[in-house]
Scaffold this motif. Structure first.
Motif, PDB file in Angstrom:
ATOM      1  N   THR A  73      11.299  81.839 -65.131  1.00  0.00           N
ATOM      2  CA  THR A  73      11.140  82.118 -66.561  1.00  0.00           C
ATOM      3  C   THR A  73       9.954  81.358 -67.138  1.00  0.00           C
ATOM      4  N   HIS A  74       9.368  81.926 -68.194  1.00  0.00           N
ATOM      5  CA  HIS A  74       8.320  81.217 -68.935  1.00  0.00           C
ATOM      6  C   HIS A  74       8.900  80.511 -70.146  1.00  0.00           C
ATOM      7  N   GLN A  75      10.205  80.631 -70.335  1.00  0.00           N
ATOM      8  CA  GLN A  75      10.787  80.066 -71.555  1.00  0.00           C
ATOM      9  C   GLN A  75      11.740  78.908 -71.232  1.00  0.00           C
TER      10      GLN A  75
ATOM     11  N   ASP B 125      12.777  87.582 -61.403  1.00  0.00           N
ATOM     12  CA  ASP B 125      11.416  87.205 -61.777  1.00  0.00           C
ATOM     13  C   ASP B 125      11.174  87.588 -63.236  1.00  0.00           C
ATOM     14  N   GLU B 126      11.261  86.622 -64.116  1.00  0.00           N
ATOM     15  CA  GLU B 126      11.079  86.842 -65.560  1.00  0.00           C
ATOM     16  C   GLU B 126      11.881  88.050 -66.058  1.00  0.00           C
ATOM     17  N   PRO B 127      13.187  88.032 -65.880  1.00  0.00           N
ATOM     18  CA  PRO B 127      13.985  89.220 -66.208  1.00  0.00           C
ATOM     19  C   PRO B 127      14.020  89.541 -67.696  1.00  0.00           C
TER      20      PRO B 127
ATOM     21  N   GLY C  57       1.504  82.437 -49.510  1.00  0.00           N
ATOM     22  CA  GLY C  57       0.179  82.892 -49.910  1.00  0.00           C
ATOM     23  C   GLY C  57      -0.137  84.234 -49.283  1.00  0.00           C
ATOM     24  N   TYR C  58      -1.431  84.525 -49.253  1.00  0.00           N
ATOM     25  CA  TYR C  58      -1.895  85.837 -48.801  1.00  0.00           C
ATOM     26  C   TYR C  58      -2.979  85.633 -47.750  1.00  0.00           C
ATOM     27  N   GLY C  59      -2.664  85.951 -46.501  1.00  0.00           N
ATOM     28  CA  GLY C  59      -3.666  85.794 -45.442  1.00  0.00           C
ATOM     29  C   GLY C  59      -4.127  84.352 -45.365  1.00  0.00           C
ATOM     30  N   ARG C  60      -5.435  84.147 -45.584  1.00  0.00           N
ATOM     31  CA  ARG C  60      -5.948  82.774 -45.516  1.00  0.00           C
ATOM     32  C   ARG C  60      -5.839  82.031 -46.842  1.00  0.00           C
ATOM     33  N   LYS C  61      -5.406  82.766 -47.869  1.00  0.00           N
ATOM     34  CA  LYS C  61      -5.294  82.129 -49.191  1.00  0.00           C
ATOM     35  C   LYS C  61      -3.898  81.516 -49.360  1.00  0.00           C
ATOM     36  N   GLN C  62      -3.837  80.195 -49.271  1.00  0.00           N
ATOM     37  CA  GLN C  62      -2.546  79.510 -49.470  1.00  0.00           C
ATOM     38  C   GLN C  62      -2.354  79.248 -50.952  1.00  0.00           C
ATOM     39  N   VAL C  63      -1.218  79.683 -51.481  1.00  0.00           N
ATOM     40  CA  VAL C  63      -0.934  79.512 -52.914  1.00  0.00           C
ATOM     41  C   VAL C  63      -0.111  78.246 -53.149  1.00  0.00           C
ATOM     42  N   ALA C  64       0.831  77.952 -52.252  1.00  0.00           N
ATOM     43  CA  ALA C  64       1.653  76.745 -52.402  1.00  0.00           C
ATOM     44  C   ALA C  64       2.128  76.287 -51.027  1.00  0.00           C
TER      45      ALA C  64
ATOM     46  N   PRO D 211      12.575  92.379 -59.894  1.00  0.00           N
ATOM     47  CA  PRO D 211      11.133  92.129 -60.002  1.00  0.00           C
ATOM     48  C   PRO D 211      10.688  92.124 -61.459  1.00  0.00           C
ATOM     49  N   GLN D 212       9.438  91.698 -61.677  1.00  0.00           N
ATOM     50  CA  GLN D 212       8.920  91.590 -63.052  1.00  0.00           C
ATOM     51  C   GLN D 212       8.906  92.928 -63.764  1.00  0.00           C
ATOM     52  N   ALA D 213       8.464  93.959 -63.092  1.00  0.00           N
ATOM     53  CA  ALA D 213       8.411  95.286 -63.712  1.00  0.00           C
ATOM     54  C   ALA D 213       8.487  96.299 -62.596  1.00  0.00           C
TER      55      ALA D 213
ATOM     56  N   GLY E   7       6.717  77.484 -64.422  1.00  0.00           N
ATOM     57  CA  GLY E   7       5.364  77.095 -64.053  1.00  0.00           C
ATOM     58  C   GLY E   7       4.356  77.956 -64.773  1.00  0.00           C
ATOM     59  N   PRO E   8       3.119  77.499 -64.856  1.00  0.00           N
ATOM     60  CA  PRO E   8       2.085  78.254 -65.568  1.00  0.00           C
ATOM     61  C   PRO E   8       1.793  79.606 -64.899  1.00  0.00           C
ATOM     62  N   ASN E   9       1.141  80.483 -65.643  1.00  0.00           N
ATOM     63  CA  ASN E   9       0.686  81.753 -65.083  1.00  0.00           C
ATOM     64  C   ASN E   9      -0.185  81.491 -63.855  1.00  0.00           C
ATOM     65  N   GLY E  10       0.054  82.282 -62.826  1.00  0.00           N
ATOM     66  CA  GLY E  10      -0.792  82.199 -61.634  1.00  0.00           C
ATOM     67  C   GLY E  10      -0.460  81.029 -60.718  1.00  0.00           C
ATOM     68  N   SER E  11       0.594  80.275 -61.015  1.00  0.00           N
ATOM     69  CA  SER E  11       0.909  79.099 -60.174  1.00  0.00           C
ATOM     70  C   SER E  11       1.563  79.514 -58.857  1.00  0.00           C
ATOM     71  N   GLY E  12       2.039  80.766 -58.778  1.00  0.00           N
ATOM     72  CA  GLY E  12       2.561  81.241 -57.492  1.00  0.00           C
ATOM     73  C   GLY E  12       4.060  81.462 -57.476  1.00  0.00           C
ATOM     74  N   LYS E  13       4.664  81.582 -58.640  1.00  0.00           N
ATOM     75  CA  LYS E  13       6.127  81.753 -58.689  1.00  0.00           C
ATOM     76  C   LYS E  13       6.563  83.062 -58.028  1.00  0.00           C
ATOM     77  N   SER E  14       5.891  84.168 -58.411  1.00  0.00           N
ATOM     78  CA  SER E  14       6.280  85.459 -57.827  1.00  0.00           C
ATOM     79  C   SER E  14       6.031  85.461 -56.323  1.00  0.00           C
ATOM     80  N   THR E  15       4.945  84.848 -55.908  1.00  0.00           N
ATOM     81  CA  THR E  15       4.630  84.775 -54.476  1.00  0.00           C
ATOM     82  C   THR E  15       5.745  84.032 -53.740  1.00  0.00           C
ATOM     83  N   LEU E  16       6.237  82.957 -54.337  1.00  0.00           N
ATOM     84  CA  LEU E  16       7.337  82.200 -53.725  1.00  0.00           C
ATOM     85  C   LEU E  16       8.599  83.068 -53.658  1.00  0.00           C
TER      86      LEU E  16
HETATM   87  N1  LIG Z   1      -1.604  90.619 -53.467  1.00  0.00           N
HETATM   88  C1  LIG Z   1      -2.298  89.493 -53.679  1.00  0.00           C
HETATM   89  N2  LIG Z   1      -3.338  89.166 -52.875  1.00  0.00           N
HETATM   90  C2  LIG Z   1      -4.038  88.024 -53.057  1.00  0.00           C
HETATM   91  N3  LIG Z   1      -3.775  87.121 -54.036  1.00  0.00           N
HETATM   92  C3  LIG Z   1      -2.750  87.399 -54.861  1.00  0.00           C
HETATM   93  C4  LIG Z   1      -1.954  88.584 -54.737  1.00  0.00           C
HETATM   94  N4  LIG Z   1      -1.004  88.570 -55.698  1.00  0.00           N
HETATM   95  C5  LIG Z   1      -1.200  87.429 -56.398  1.00  0.00           C
HETATM   96  N5  LIG Z   1      -2.238  86.731 -55.900  1.00  0.00           N
HETATM   97  C6  LIG Z   1      -2.742  85.422 -56.369  1.00  0.00           C
HETATM   98  O1  LIG Z   1      -1.775  84.436 -56.035  1.00  0.00           O
HETATM   99  C7  LIG Z   1      -1.688  83.459 -57.079  1.00  0.00           C
HETATM  100  C8  LIG Z   1      -0.256  83.351 -57.545  1.00  0.00           C
HETATM  101  O2  LIG Z   1       0.137  84.601 -58.128  1.00  0.00           O
HETATM  102  P1  LIG Z   1       1.626  84.848 -58.597  1.00  0.00           P
HETATM  103  O3  LIG Z   1       1.708  86.236 -59.090  1.00  0.00           O
HETATM  104  O4  LIG Z   1       2.546  84.421 -57.524  1.00  0.00           O
HETATM  105  O5  LIG Z   1       1.729  83.796 -59.818  1.00  0.00           O
HETATM  106  P2  LIG Z   1       2.857  83.638 -60.919  1.00  0.00           P
HETATM  107  O6  LIG Z   1       3.104  82.172 -61.056  1.00  0.00           O
HETATM  108  O7  LIG Z   1       4.032  84.491 -60.598  1.00  0.00           O
HETATM  109  O8  LIG Z   1       2.104  84.189 -62.206  1.00  0.00           O
HETATM  110  P3  LIG Z   1       2.666  84.781 -63.603  1.00  0.00           P
HETATM  111  O9  LIG Z   1       3.435  83.683 -64.265  1.00  0.00           O
HETATM  112  O10 LIG Z   1       1.393  85.101 -64.330  1.00  0.00           O
HETATM  113  O11 LIG Z   1       3.491  85.993 -63.290  1.00  0.00           O
HETATM  114  C9  LIG Z   1      -2.683  83.895 -58.159  1.00  0.00           C
HETATM  115  O12 LIG Z   1      -3.877  83.177 -57.956  1.00  0.00           O
HETATM  116  C10 LIG Z   1      -2.886  85.365 -57.881  1.00  0.00           C
HETATM  117  O13 LIG Z   1      -4.171  85.762 -58.271  1.00  0.00           O
END
Ligand SMILES: Nc1ncnc2c1ncn2[C@@H]1O[C@H](COP(=O)(O)OP(=O)(O)OP(=O)(O)O)[C@@H](O)[C@H]1O
Length: 255
Positions: free
Chosen positions: A198-200, A166-168, A14-21, A85-87, A38-47
């Protein structure tokens, strides 16, 4: 189980105090393709970024070949992990060849020029992605899809043991999507480990040895593709209604 591979142990991201997974446990072995869905925003790129050491974990640990990520020197780690990376844009007007050669940087001494063998290898990587003809074009003057293929070529040029993608194929046409998936299969045959987000689901069905379903702050399930890519599992992952997989009769018959 072997200690080798790329491993997440009770990882929280996650990011600072924001835990994503949290409670993320996974392993990618050499010669294996693991797909992450996983769905958009689920945290795949963060992982993925946390596995690469590009952002710190909020808890738990990442190990590469049994050694904690933070104990690796950057140059040695570059021989283990490459990232697609994605882009990615370039701030400099490199040619495509020069840009792909950046992937060889970990092999070079400080301030040294790429060798003829590096140039040749960069050319091989471009050919593998079907874009050898772009070598002398400027990276900022090619299409988004072409640039995505260059990002993959640059990661191949790094000759790492693991590739984290990441979604190549997200901005690629149908033929180039298949070309990238073919390359992923080749890399597995060559003994690399690939973690592919991947989303597919059909892309995962084509290349995955192992599938991880990711949502709601962690891993929902992981297992064999035949178990993870069932309609029931995908409905659960994406919270889809029962009719979501219905296709027109003509399409289901094969057109
Ligand atoms: N730099 C950042 N600072 C704070 N929160 C972030 C940051 N980047 C992403 N997030 C949040 O972390 C969560 C996960 O984002 P992430 O990009 O990892 O998802 P994802 O599964 O890869 O999404 P997608 O499939 O749309 O690419 C989202 O709620 C996003 O808003």
């Amino acid at each position: 189980m072997s200690e080798q591979g790329l491993e997440a142990i009770e990882l929280a991201v996650g990011y600072g105090r924001k835990q994503v997974a949290s409670n993320v446990n996974l392993r990618v072995q050499t010669g294996q393709v693991v797909c992450l869905l996983g769905p958009n925003g689920s945290g795949k790129s963060t992982l993925l970024r946390t596995l690469l050491g590009l952002q710190p974990p909020l808890g738990g640990q990442v190990k590469v070949q049994g050694k904690p990520l933070e104990q690796w020197r950057a140059r040695a780690l570059a021989r283990q992990l490459a990232y697609v990376p994605q882009a990615q844009d370039s701030a400099f007007a490199f040619t495509v060849e020069q840009w792909v050669l950046l992937g060889c940087a970990s092999e070079l001494a400080w301030y040294s020029q790429p060798r003829a063998a590096d140039r040749q290898w960069a050319g091989v990587c471009l050919e593998r992605l079907g874009i050898g003809q772009l070598a002398q074009k400027r990276i900022d003057q090619i299409s988004g899809g072409e640039r995505q293929l260059c990002v993959i070529a640059r990661a191949l040029a790094q000759r790492s043991q693991f590739l984290i993608m990441d979604e190549p194929a997200s901005s690629l046409d149908f033929a180039n999507q298949l070309r990238v998936l073919d390359q992923v299969s080749h890399l597995r045959q060559e003994g690399l480990g690939v973690l592919l987000c991947t989303h597919q689901p059909e892309h995962a069905a084509r290349v995955a040895d192992w599938v991880i379903l990711y949502r709601d702050g962690g891993i929902l399930a992981q297992g064999q593709p035949c178990d993870m890519l069932s309609q029931a599992r995908l409905r659960q992952l994406y919270q889809l209604p029962a009719h979501a997989f219905e296709l027109p009769d003509w399409y289901a018959r094969g057109g």
